[in-house]
Design a protein around this motif. Structure first.
Motif, PDB file in Angstrom:
ATOM      1  N   SER A 111       0.953  -1.171  -0.117  1.00 58.63           N
ATOM      2  CA  SER A 111       0.053   0.001   0.000  1.00 58.63           C
ATOM      3  C   SER A 111       0.740   1.179  -0.007  1.00 58.63           C
ATOM      4  O   SER A 111       1.911   1.126   0.358  1.00 58.63           O
ATOM      5  CB  SER A 111      -0.913   0.157   1.409  1.00 58.63           C
ATOM      6  OG  SER A 111      -0.108  -0.029   2.418  1.00 58.63           O
ATOM      7  N   THR A 113       0.769   5.317   1.000  1.00 56.77           N
ATOM      8  CA  THR A 113       0.040   6.476   1.826  1.00 56.77           C
ATOM      9  C   THR A 113       0.540   7.903   1.307  1.00 56.77           C
ATOM     10  O   THR A 113       2.085   8.161   1.147  1.00 56.77           O
ATOM     11  CB  THR A 113       0.474   6.463   3.336  1.00 56.77           C
ATOM     12  OG1 THR A 113      -0.185   5.270   3.745  1.00 56.77           O
ATOM     13  CG2 THR A 113      -0.408   7.517   4.164  1.00 56.77           C
ATOM     14  N   LYS A 138      -7.223   4.005 -10.032  1.00 54.66           N
ATOM     15  CA  LYS A 138      -8.227   3.637  -8.853  1.00 54.66           C
ATOM     16  C   LYS A 138      -8.727   4.956  -8.484  1.00 54.66           C
ATOM     17  O   LYS A 138      -8.356   6.011  -8.787  1.00 54.66           O
ATOM     18  CB  LYS A 138      -7.331   3.005  -7.833  1.00 54.66           C
ATOM     19  CG  LYS A 138      -7.973   2.996  -6.250  1.00 54.66           C
ATOM     20  CD  LYS A 138      -8.661   1.613  -6.449  1.00 54.66           C
ATOM     21  CE  LYS A 138      -9.073   1.292  -4.904  1.00 54.66           C
ATOM     22  NZ  LYS A 138      -9.555  -0.211  -4.900  1.00 54.66           N
ATOM     23  N   THR A 153      -4.634   6.589   1.914  1.00 58.06           N
ATOM     24  CA  THR A 153      -4.031   5.345   1.713  1.00 58.06           C
ATOM     25  C   THR A 153      -4.365   4.405   0.551  1.00 58.06           C
ATOM     26  O   THR A 153      -5.632   4.017   0.481  1.00 58.06           O
ATOM     27  CB  THR A 153      -3.873   4.209   2.967  1.00 58.06           C
ATOM     28  OG1 THR A 153      -3.322   5.096   4.180  1.00 58.06           O
ATOM     29  CG2 THR A 153      -3.126   3.012   2.732  1.00 58.06           C
ATOM     30  N   TRP A 154      -3.919   4.318  -0.149  1.00 60.81           N
ATOM     31  CA  TRP A 154      -4.109   3.251  -1.594  1.00 60.81           C
ATOM     32  C   TRP A 154      -3.474   2.034  -1.094  1.00 60.81           C
ATOM     33  O   TRP A 154      -2.198   1.963  -0.908  1.00 60.81           O
ATOM     34  CB  TRP A 154      -3.563   3.871  -2.955  1.00 60.81           C
ATOM     35  CG  TRP A 154      -3.839   3.113  -3.996  1.00 60.81           C
ATOM     36  CD1 TRP A 154      -4.595   2.342  -4.151  1.00 60.81           C
ATOM     37  CD2 TRP A 154      -2.932   2.889  -5.238  1.00 60.81           C
ATOM     38  NE1 TRP A 154      -4.735   1.610  -5.412  1.00 60.81           N
ATOM     39  CE2 TRP A 154      -3.615   2.057  -5.983  1.00 60.81           C
ATOM     40  CE3 TRP A 154      -1.860   3.724  -5.540  1.00 60.81           C
ATOM     41  CZ2 TRP A 154      -2.784   1.571  -7.406  1.00 60.81           C
ATOM     42  CZ3 TRP A 154      -1.112   3.294  -6.747  1.00 60.81           C
ATOM     43  CH2 TRP A 154      -1.680   2.446  -7.743  1.00 60.81           C
ATOM     44  N   ASP A 155      -4.442   1.027  -1.225  1.00 55.74           N
ATOM     45  CA  ASP A 155      -3.952  -0.490  -0.887  1.00 55.74           C
ATOM     46  C   ASP A 155      -2.996  -0.982  -2.154  1.00 55.74           C
ATOM     47  O   ASP A 155      -2.727  -2.112  -2.098  1.00 55.74           O
ATOM     48  CB  ASP A 155      -5.019  -1.301  -0.649  1.00 55.74           C
ATOM     49  CG  ASP A 155      -6.012  -1.466  -1.730  1.00 55.74           C
ATOM     50  OD1 ASP A 155      -5.743  -0.964  -2.916  1.00 55.74           O
ATOM     51  OD2 ASP A 155      -6.905  -1.958  -1.661  1.00 55.74           O
ATOM     52  N   SER A 157      -4.209  -1.657  -5.226  1.00 55.95           N
ATOM     53  CA  SER A 157      -5.156  -2.452  -6.008  1.00 55.95           C
ATOM     54  C   SER A 157      -5.762  -1.443  -7.122  1.00 55.95           C
ATOM     55  O   SER A 157      -5.893  -0.455  -6.716  1.00 55.95           O
ATOM     56  CB  SER A 157      -6.362  -3.361  -5.536  1.00 55.95           C
ATOM     57  OG  SER A 157      -7.175  -2.459  -4.740  1.00 55.95           O
ATOM     58  N   ALA A 163      -4.093  -6.539  -7.989  1.00 59.39           N
ATOM     59  CA  ALA A 163      -2.766  -5.482  -7.587  1.00 59.39           C
ATOM     60  C   ALA A 163      -2.190  -5.041  -8.765  1.00 59.39           C
ATOM     61  O   ALA A 163      -2.073  -5.457  -9.753  1.00 59.39           O
ATOM     62  CB  ALA A 163      -1.926  -6.617  -6.647  1.00 59.39           C
TER      63      ALA A 163
END
Length: 220
Positions: A111, A113, A138, A153-155, A157, A163
């Motif tokens: 992830s 941030t 995203k 926060t981008w995970d 995916s 992913a």
């Protein structure tokens, strides 16, 4: 012992004394003056130093002293300008610092941030994460919030939950204020909240981080 040999021995002793006091072997104006006085004191009375030579050496001494004074003045000026530049940065507090990039680096499966500044209150909005070709990977919801710096926060995916590949991605925001005006913002532009001086370096606080002043590309 002849007068000539006595003169040579005394001059050598004086020169050795200067050398011992100045292990780096660099003659300053005081050393130059001392050597000149030793030469005049121990000159051969039957063949005194010529006036032209004395004037030449005196001129060299004056030149050396002038150069030393100039170097000192330049050092003082550089320190003064450095201090003025540092404290002049304080006037930038409250203005926006642009770091010159809206990009983040992503490692696949990890992830990321980041922080985005919204200059006006947010009625509704989104954060768009795009790849280097401009494709939206995203979209993150911003919600309704006052103006300010917000952390996201981008995970890692994409919109399908897969992913995303490791690489460089760009972060931009689209939102409307309470009056319905459509606005945009992006990662990399933040208000300067404070200035810190650390060991001769100037740091500005943008978001939750302090960054070196040289990293700022524009202030407006």
């Amino acid at each position: 012992m002849s007068i000539s040999s006595t003169t040579d021995t005394s001059s050598l002793a004086a020169a050795t004394s200067v050398s011992n006091e100045n292990p780096n072997g660099i003659l300053g104006k005081d050393d130059f003056l001392q050597l000149l006085l030793v030469q005049l004191q121990h000159q051969d009375p039957t063949a005194p130093t010529e006036t032209e030579q004395i004037l030449s050496q005196t001129s060299q001494l004056a030149t050396l002293e002038s150069a030393a004074n100039t170097n000192k003045a330049l050092e003082d000026l550089a320190k003064s300008l450095g201090s003025s530049q540092q404290f002049g940065t304080i006037s930038a507090i409250g203005k926006t610092a642009d770091l010159g990039s809206d990009a983040i680096a992503l490692d696949k499966g990890i992830s990321s941030t980041f922080e985005v500044y919204f200059p006006e209150a947010i009625e509704q909005g989104t954060i768009d994460i795009t790849d280097t070709d401009g494709n939206t990977i995203k979209t993150l919801d911003v919600g309704t919030n006052p103006s300010g710096v917000y952390q996201f926060t981008w995970d890692g995916s994409d919109s399908a939950g897969v992913a995303a590949e490791a690489g460089i991605y760009h972060v931009n925001g689209r939102y409307t204020n309470p009056d319905g005006a459509a606005l945009t913002t992006r990662l990399g532009a933040y208000p300067i909240e404070s200035v810190r001086f650390d060991g001769g370096n100037t740091l500005v606080k943008v978001g939750s981080n302090y960054v070196p002043l040289e990293n700022v590309k524009e202030v407006y």
